[in-house]
Design a protein around this motif. Sequence first.
Motif, PDB file in Angstrom:
ATOM      1  N   ALA A  35       0.833  -1.152   0.272  1.00  0.00           N
ATOM      2  CA  ALA A  35       0.098   0.214  -0.076  1.00  0.00           C
ATOM      3  C   ALA A  35       0.512   1.627   0.028  1.00  0.00           C
ATOM      4  O   ALA A  35       2.070   1.099   0.445  1.00  0.00           O
ATOM      5  N   TRP A  36       0.201   2.410  -0.053  1.00  0.00           N
ATOM      6  CA  TRP A  36       0.756   3.573  -0.322  1.00  0.00           C
ATOM      7  C   TRP A  36       0.191   3.974   0.792  1.00  0.00           C
ATOM      8  O   TRP A  36      -1.466   4.436   0.572  1.00  0.00           O
ATOM      9  N   PHE A  37       0.916   4.632   1.189  1.00  0.00           N
ATOM     10  CA  PHE A  37      -0.355   6.434   2.167  1.00  0.00           C
ATOM     11  C   PHE A  37       1.203   7.521   2.032  1.00  0.00           C
ATOM     12  O   PHE A  37       2.132   7.617   1.333  1.00  0.00           O
ATOM     13  N   GLY A 103      -7.169  -5.532   2.539  1.00  0.00           N
ATOM     14  CA  GLY A 103      -8.325  -4.945   2.807  1.00  0.00           C
ATOM     15  C   GLY A 103      -8.322  -3.847   3.350  1.00  0.00           C
ATOM     16  O   GLY A 103      -9.027  -3.481   4.329  1.00  0.00           O
ATOM     17  N   ARG A 104      -7.326  -3.769   3.744  1.00  0.00           N
ATOM     18  CA  ARG A 104      -6.973  -2.368   5.227  1.00  0.00           C
ATOM     19  C   ARG A 104      -6.598  -1.354   4.439  1.00  0.00           C
ATOM     20  O   ARG A 104      -5.751  -0.970   3.486  1.00  0.00           O
ATOM     21  N   ARG A 105      -6.828  -0.332   5.476  1.00  0.00           N
ATOM     22  CA  ARG A 105      -7.276   1.507   5.251  1.00  0.00           C
ATOM     23  C   ARG A 105      -6.130   1.737   6.203  1.00  0.00           C
ATOM     24  O   ARG A 105      -6.126   3.132   6.166  1.00  0.00           O
ATOM     25  N   GLY A 106      -6.430   1.797   7.578  1.00  0.00           N
ATOM     26  CA  GLY A 106      -5.793   2.105   8.359  1.00  0.00           C
ATOM     27  C   GLY A 106      -4.478   2.592   8.667  1.00  0.00           C
ATOM     28  O   GLY A 106      -3.561   1.215   8.262  1.00  0.00           O
ATOM     29  N   THR A 107      -3.728   3.143   9.101  1.00  0.00           N
ATOM     30  CA  THR A 107      -2.052   3.458   9.080  1.00  0.00           C
ATOM     31  C   THR A 107      -2.027   2.188  10.273  1.00  0.00           C
ATOM     32  O   THR A 107      -0.361   1.386   9.763  1.00  0.00           O
ATOM     33  N   GLU A 109      -3.116  -0.446  10.455  1.00  0.00           N
ATOM     34  CA  GLU A 109      -2.866  -1.795  10.317  1.00  0.00           C
ATOM     35  C   GLU A 109      -2.234  -2.583   9.544  1.00  0.00           C
ATOM     36  O   GLU A 109      -2.094  -3.426   8.365  1.00  0.00           O
ATOM     37  N   TYR A 110      -1.283  -1.748   9.108  1.00  0.00           N
ATOM     38  CA  TYR A 110      -0.191  -2.214   8.232  1.00  0.00           C
ATOM     39  C   TYR A 110       1.228  -2.067   9.396  1.00  0.00           C
ATOM     40  O   TYR A 110       1.509  -1.481  10.325  1.00  0.00           O
ATOM     41  N   ALA A 111       1.518  -3.205   8.907  1.00  0.00           N
ATOM     42  CA  ALA A 111       2.958  -4.353  10.239  1.00  0.00           C
ATOM     43  C   ALA A 111       4.297  -3.520   9.696  1.00  0.00           C
ATOM     44  O   ALA A 111       5.322  -2.888  10.105  1.00  0.00           O
TER      45      ALA A 111
END
Length: 123
Positions: A35-37, A103-107, A109-111
């Motif tokens: 993902a990218w944030f 399916g995750r969007r929360g900061t 929620e990414y390891a």
Amino acid sequence: QVQLVESGGGLVQAGGSLRLSCAASGGTFTSYTMAWFRQAPGKEREFVAAINRAGGLTYYSDSLKGRFTISRDNAKNMVYLQMNSLKPEDTAVYYCAADSRWGRRGTNEYAYWGQGTQVTVSS
């Protein structure tokens, strides 16, 4: 454990394009959703886009869909973010992230996270 290194940021004029890259190492790349944030000055980090392990499924922030495209090359352990029609409000530090779940969007929620790359869009 995977290590992530972003590159490709810089200064661009409004309306221009940039392609960000994220190199992954130290883990099995195909085990991870990528993902990218991004985080603008004075704002919270926000979700931009994610792509599944095989690269066939993607989802985006509703506000960015249509201008940004996420992709990955599993042979090269790379993930990309193509950004078109850039606006000054796209100015932010862009982060690459990885997690084993989908399916995750929360900061939170990414390891795994990279250090970020700065994107500055001038008007």
